[in-house]
Design an enzyme around this catalytic site. Structure first.
Site, short mmCIF file in Angstrom:
data_model
loop_
_atom_site.label_atom_id
_atom_site.label_comp_id
_atom_site.label_asym_id
_atom_site.label_seq_id
_atom_site.Cartn_x
_atom_site.Cartn_y
_atom_site.Cartn_z
N HIS A 241 2.04 2.96 -8.67
CA HIS A 241 1.85 1.75 -9.58
C HIS A 241 2.65 1.29 -10.18
CE1 HIS A 241 -2.00 2.68 -7.52
NE2 HIS A 241 -2.38 2.97 -8.24
N LEU B 55 10.49 -20.63 -5.15
CA LEU B 55 9.49 -20.48 -4.36
C LEU B 55 7.11 -19.74 -5.00
CD1 LEU B 55 9.45 -17.42 -1.91
CD2 LEU B 55 9.58 -16.33 -3.97
N ASP C 268 0.48 -1.21 0.16
CA ASP C 268 0.06 0.12 -0.07
C ASP C 268 0.59 1.28 0.01
OD1 ASP C 268 -2.79 1.20 0.32
OD2 ASP C 268 -1.97 1.57 2.45
#
Ligand code: IPE
Ligand code: IPE
Ligand code: MG
Length: 225
Positions: free
Chosen positions: A29, A124, A12
């Site tokens: 963004h 991962l 955020d």
């Protein structure tokens, strides 16, 4: 010492980061997407981390201005196409979570393509939460289970969720201390870390420090020391 296997992050602060520099929100963004790549690469090289689940677009984010939503859709598509080699290089398996059916056919195809092409990677697991809301995830799971004859157990529900792994450590950047409909079931016993650092400024050094603090916490899971 605790081992951190599953980290979830609420990424955020992109918009505020951009506005602080007199830029448009969407610039935040764009820079945020480069941080996703850096943090994913770091986690893929960490000996304990098995899963990284990143909140990229919530079921509530459709409320944003049309132009911002459209930009985010294009950014997701561009990110997944451009960064695929990084996933393969680092043996990262991409497993999206969320209700993908709301996206355009073209974005859905890109998401499925990234998933398929990394399906054999066994390092991962990186999940992007895309049109994800925890309430939506739980309701979809319950609807799939409702016609089976047995009483629903915790295990059955857990296995039906998009994300089947409990979270060890939740990080939220951007300074707000809330969960915003993220992984409500999987966070049941997670350690929570809230930082004021805005996502585009978040570095592997910040993450390292949070992990170090996590390893020292006494996790009791309702028992005694
Ligand atoms: C998080 O950053 C990214 C998304 C929700 C897509 P924000 O866009 O929420 O940034 P702030 O919180 O407005 O600064
Ligand atoms: C949460 O951030 C969603 C993502 C990071 C994708 P928001 O900025 O949408 O959350 P609220 O509105 O502050 O709760
Ligand atoms: Mg926000």
């Amino acid at each position: 010492m605790n081992k951190v296997k599953h980290i979830a992050i609420i990424m955020d602060g992109n918009g505020r980061w951009a506005e602080l520099q007199g830029k448009k929100r969407v610039k935040g963004h764009e820079v945020g997407a480069t941080v996703v790549k850096d943090i994913t690469t770091y986690c893929s090289n960490h000996k304990d981390i098995e899963r990284l689940t990143l909140y990229a677009f919530s079921t509530e984010n459709w409320k944003r201005p049309k132009l911002e939503v459209e930009f985010l859709m294009k950014l997701m598509q561009r990110y997944l196409k451009n960064e695929l080699p990084i996933y393969l290089e680092n043996n990262v398996r991409f497993e999206p979570i969320g209700d993908l059916s709301a996206f355009s056919k073209s974005l859905q195809d890109t998401i499925h393509d990234a998933k398929e092409k990394t399906a054999n990677c066994d390092g991962l697991i990186q999940s992007l939460a895309l049109n994800y809301g925890a309430k939506n995830e739980i309701v979809r799971a319950v609807n799939r289970l409702k016609n089976q004859p047995d009483e629903i157990t915790e295990e059955m529900l857990s296995n039906e969720l998009d994300c089947k792994d409990e979270v060890d450590l939740l990080i939220r950047t951007g300074g707000d201390c809330r969960i915003s409909n993220y992984l409500l079931w999987q966070l049941a016993y997670a350690e929570l870390s809230f930082t004021k650092v805005l996502w585009p400024d978040f570095t592997t050094e910040h993450l390292e420090k949070i992990i170090e603090d996590f390893t020292k916490v006494e996790r009791r899971f309702g028992g005694l020391k």
